[in-house]
Design a protein around this motif. Structure first.
Motif, PDB file in Angstrom:
ATOM      1  N   MET A 136       0.824  -1.205   0.000  1.00  0.00           N
ATOM      2  CA  MET A 136       0.000   0.000   0.000  1.00  0.00           C
ATOM      3  C   MET A 136       0.860   1.258   0.000  1.00  0.00           C
ATOM      4  SD  MET A 136      -3.355  -0.786   2.320  1.00  0.00           S
ATOM      5  CE  MET A 136      -4.589  -1.962   1.755  1.00  0.00           C
ATOM      6  N   GLU A 137       1.939   1.232   0.757  1.00  0.00           N
ATOM      7  CA  GLU A 137       2.830   2.390   0.769  1.00  0.00           C
ATOM      8  C   GLU A 137       3.380   2.651  -0.630  1.00  0.00           C
ATOM      9  OE1 GLU A 137       6.524   4.180   3.393  1.00  0.00           O
ATOM     10  OE2 GLU A 137       6.272   2.005   3.271  1.00  0.00           O
ATOM     11  N   SER A 138       3.725   1.598  -1.338  1.00  0.00           N
ATOM     12  CA  SER A 138       4.238   1.735  -2.694  1.00  0.00           C
ATOM     13  C   SER A 138       3.177   2.290  -3.640  1.00  0.00           C
ATOM     14  CB  SER A 138       4.725   0.375  -3.196  1.00  0.00           C
ATOM     15  OG  SER A 138       5.111   0.440  -4.552  1.00  0.00           O
ATOM     16  N   ILE A 139       1.946   1.784  -3.539  1.00  0.00           N
ATOM     17  CA  ILE A 139       0.851   2.236  -4.398  1.00  0.00           C
ATOM     18  C   ILE A 139       0.563   3.713  -4.159  1.00  0.00           C
ATOM     19  CG2 ILE A 139      -1.636   2.032  -4.814  1.00  0.00           C
ATOM     20  CD1 ILE A 139      -1.313  -1.003  -4.336  1.00  0.00           C
ATOM     21  N   PHE A 140       0.454   4.116  -2.908  1.00  0.00           N
ATOM     22  CA  PHE A 140       0.123   5.505  -2.598  1.00  0.00           C
ATOM     23  C   PHE A 140       1.278   6.440  -2.948  1.00  0.00           C
ATOM     24  CE2 PHE A 140      -3.315   3.433  -0.552  1.00  0.00           C
ATOM     25  CZ  PHE A 140      -4.328   4.387  -0.400  1.00  0.00           C
ATOM     26  N   ARG A 141       2.509   5.981  -2.831  1.00  0.00           N
ATOM     27  CA  ARG A 141       3.658   6.790  -3.233  1.00  0.00           C
ATOM     28  C   ARG A 141       3.646   7.003  -4.745  1.00  0.00           C
ATOM     29  NH1 ARG A 141       7.315   3.961  -0.979  1.00  0.00           N
ATOM     30  NH2 ARG A 141       7.826   2.671  -2.795  1.00  0.00           N
ATOM     31  N   ASP A 142       3.330   5.954  -5.494  1.00  0.00           N
ATOM     32  CA  ASP A 142       3.259   6.078  -6.948  1.00  0.00           C
ATOM     33  C   ASP A 142       2.138   7.028  -7.362  1.00  0.00           C
ATOM     34  OD1 ASP A 142       5.357   4.338  -7.181  1.00  0.00           O
ATOM     35  OD2 ASP A 142       4.127   2.593  -7.712  1.00  0.00           O
ATOM     36  N   LEU A 143       1.019   6.992  -6.653  1.00  0.00           N
ATOM     37  CA  LEU A 143      -0.100   7.870  -6.973  1.00  0.00           C
ATOM     38  C   LEU A 143       0.237   9.334  -6.708  1.00  0.00           C
ATOM     39  CD1 LEU A 143      -2.939   5.630  -5.561  1.00  0.00           C
ATOM     40  CD2 LEU A 143      -2.832   6.469  -7.914  1.00  0.00           C
ATOM     41  N   GLU A 144       1.011   9.592  -5.680  1.00  0.00           N
ATOM     42  CA  GLU A 144       1.429  10.964  -5.390  1.00  0.00           C
ATOM     43  C   GLU A 144       2.258  11.547  -6.527  1.00  0.00           C
ATOM     44  OE1 GLU A 144       3.497  11.024  -1.711  1.00  0.00           O
ATOM     45  OE2 GLU A 144       1.728  10.557  -0.480  1.00  0.00           O
ATOM     46  N   LEU A 186      -9.684   8.789 -14.423  1.00  0.00           N
ATOM     47  CA  LEU A 186      -9.503   7.387 -14.797  1.00  0.00           C
ATOM     48  C   LEU A 186     -10.121   6.435 -13.774  1.00  0.00           C
ATOM     49  CD1 LEU A 186      -8.136   5.525 -16.881  1.00  0.00           C
ATOM     50  CD2 LEU A 186      -5.994   5.798 -15.625  1.00  0.00           C
ATOM     51  N   PHE A 187     -10.165   6.844 -12.521  1.00  0.00           N
ATOM     52  CA  PHE A 187     -10.675   5.968 -11.460  1.00  0.00           C
ATOM     53  C   PHE A 187     -12.151   5.645 -11.668  1.00  0.00           C
ATOM     54  CE2 PHE A 187     -12.032   5.062  -7.011  1.00  0.00           C
ATOM     55  CZ  PHE A 187     -11.167   4.020  -6.750  1.00  0.00           C
ATOM     56  N   MET A 239      -4.447   2.338 -11.010  1.00  0.00           N
ATOM     57  CA  MET A 239      -5.803   2.676 -10.566  1.00  0.00           C
ATOM     58  C   MET A 239      -6.591   1.421 -10.177  1.00  0.00           C
ATOM     59  SD  MET A 239      -5.940   5.927 -10.598  1.00  0.00           S
ATOM     60  CE  MET A 239      -4.802   7.179 -11.223  1.00  0.00           C
ATOM     61  N   PHE A 240      -6.393   0.331 -10.909  1.00  0.00           N
ATOM     62  CA  PHE A 240      -7.039  -0.923 -10.530  1.00  0.00           C
ATOM     63  C   PHE A 240      -6.526  -1.398  -9.170  1.00  0.00           C
ATOM     64  CE2 PHE A 240      -8.630  -1.433 -14.849  1.00  0.00           C
ATOM     65  CZ  PHE A 240      -9.761  -2.210 -14.669  1.00  0.00           C
ATOM     66  N   ARG A 241      -5.241  -1.252  -8.945  1.00  0.00           N
ATOM     67  CA  ARG A 241      -4.674  -1.670  -7.660  1.00  0.00           C
ATOM     68  C   ARG A 241      -5.208  -0.787  -6.529  1.00  0.00           C
ATOM     69  NH1 ARG A 241       1.332  -3.146  -7.096  1.00  0.00           N
ATOM     70  NH2 ARG A 241       0.358  -4.644  -5.682  1.00  0.00           N
ATOM     71  N   LEU A 242      -5.401   0.508  -6.808  1.00  0.00           N
ATOM     72  CA  LEU A 242      -5.972   1.390  -5.798  1.00  0.00           C
ATOM     73  C   LEU A 242      -7.381   0.941  -5.427  1.00  0.00           C
ATOM     74  CD1 LEU A 242      -6.004   3.927  -4.038  1.00  0.00           C
ATOM     75  CD2 LEU A 242      -6.786   5.210  -6.048  1.00  0.00           C
ATOM     76  N   ASN A 277       0.039  -9.145  -6.326  1.00  0.00           N
ATOM     77  CA  ASN A 277      -0.261  -8.256  -7.460  1.00  0.00           C
ATOM     78  C   ASN A 277      -0.863  -9.031  -8.633  1.00  0.00           C
ATOM     79  OD1 ASN A 277      -0.468  -6.069  -9.183  1.00  0.00           O
ATOM     80  ND2 ASN A 277       1.726  -5.954  -9.632  1.00  0.00           N
ATOM     81  N   HIS A 278      -1.938  -9.759  -8.361  1.00  0.00           N
ATOM     82  CA  HIS A 278      -2.540 -10.602  -9.396  1.00  0.00           C
ATOM     83  C   HIS A 278      -3.103  -9.784 -10.548  1.00  0.00           C
ATOM     84  CE1 HIS A 278      -7.063 -10.243  -9.065  1.00  0.00           C
ATOM     85  NE2 HIS A 278      -6.627  -9.400  -8.163  1.00  0.00           N
ATOM     86  N   LEU A 279      -3.405  -8.485 -10.306  1.00  0.00           N
ATOM     87  CA  LEU A 279      -4.003  -7.659 -11.351  1.00  0.00           C
ATOM     88  C   LEU A 279      -3.077  -7.454 -12.547  1.00  0.00           C
ATOM     89  CD1 LEU A 279      -5.821  -4.996  -9.157  1.00  0.00           C
ATOM     90  CD2 LEU A 279      -6.913  -6.594 -10.738  1.00  0.00           C
ATOM     91  N   GLN A 280      -1.776  -7.621 -12.341  1.00  0.00           N
ATOM     92  CA  GLN A 280      -0.846  -7.433 -13.456  1.00  0.00           C
ATOM     93  C   GLN A 280      -1.084  -8.450 -14.566  1.00  0.00           C
ATOM     94  OE1 GLN A 280       3.319  -8.431 -12.503  1.00  0.00           O
ATOM     95  NE2 GLN A 280       2.543  -9.472 -10.674  1.00  0.00           N
TER      96      GLN A 280
END
Length: 296
Positions: A136-144, A186-187, A239-242, A277-280
């Motif tokens: 989650m930290e990685s996802i939110f950092r990427d979104l920033e 996009l969300f 966005m899917f991961r979010l 990360n199955h969404l990949q």
């Protein structure tokens, strides 16, 4: 939500203190504006005092109410969540996004998505779930790091899942704008596809093919009404991961106290999906390139 009727007409009354009065008024004002513009939003009824929100005191607490006229249509059956419906849905979302860029109401009172408590992963994800917290930290950092422009970020419905879409023969209506927020546009396209993947896929055929078909359909409809820079589609998987971690956060917020065997199974399933990360494997580079071609 409470339903009521008068004569042959039906109404829904929303009773909630989910937000502050200022935040709730901003949400309802935007909904009224969308409906007045002929967009996919329910009709809000005003009181005799010309108010869209009325308050009463019940058991020493102030309770706020909003009354909606019943929107046309019904919730689509599972088999109706197909590319034709998603193409129409994309058009409606595109109209909302495009027109809302001109909205002059009180958008300052509508939160940016990351300000909402439901995204506070540090607060709600137990420290023992170390791998999930790191993810989650990685996802939110990427979104920033994702740039925000008027073409990519703005007012969104925020919760366009199956139960919030009513389908009539030639019309779609989005209901329940309570979770509206300022977010990446996009969300709003990702949420319905993710919802269909979770609730509508019936096991026939390939889920990868199903997700790709619906994703291309909703983007094809959207592109007729609103444009996204093709480069932003590189953030589709993010966005899917979010959306996935947001659902997991809600499970922790509202479902952590009482867990039966089935609930524990669901928690573990989500945890594995997030950690691996199955969404990949669903949101492929090939899909992104096809969507970029639609966006041009």
């Amino acid at each position: 939500m409470f339903s009521c009727s008068s004569g042959h007409k039906r109404y829904f009354v929303r009773v909630t203190n989910y937000k502050t009065i200022v935040e709730q008024q901003a949400e309802v004002d935007w909904t009224v504006w969308l409906h007045d513009k002929g967009l996919a939003a329910p009709e809000v009824l005003f009181s005799k005092r010309d108010r869209s929100i009325e308050s009463i005191t019940y058991k020493d607490k102030e309770i706020r109410m909003v009354v909606y006229r019943e929107a046309p249509g019904e919730h689509a059956k599972k088999k109706e969540w197909n590319k034709e419906t998603f193409e129409r849905l994309g058009e409606e979302i595109g109209r909302i996004h495009s027109m809302s860029k001109l909205y002059q109401g009180n958008t300052r009172a509508i939160n940016d998505w990351h300000m909402n408590d439901e995204y506070n992963w540090r607060k709600y994800i137990p420290k023992v779930e170390k791998r999930v917290r790191e993810t989650m930290e990685s996802i939110f950092r990427d979104l920033e790091a994702v740039p925000k422009t008027n073409d990519t970020y703005g007012l969104v419905h925020g919760d366009v899942w199956l139960e919030n879409v009513l389908v009539e023969s030639n019309k779609l209506t989005l209901i329940d704008y309570q979770d509206c927020e300022k977010h990446f546009l996009l969300f709003d396209l990702v949420v319905p596809v993710y919802s269909a993947m979770e609730y509508s896929f019936d096991g026939n055929g390939s889920i990868v093919k199903y997700v790709h078909e619906l994703t291309k359909a909703i983007f094809q409809g959207y592109a007729r009404e609103c444009s996204l820079p093709p480069s932003y589609l590189d953030h589709l998987l993010l966005m899917f991961r979010l959306k996935e971690v947001a659902d997991y956060l809600l499970m922790h917020i509202y479902g952590h106290e009482v867990r039966g065997e089935e609930e524990e199974r669901l928690f573990n399933l989500y945890r594995i999906k997030i950690e691996q990360n199955h969404l990949q494997y669903l949101i492929t580079k090939e899909l992104v390139e096809e969507l970029k071609a639609l966006a041009v």
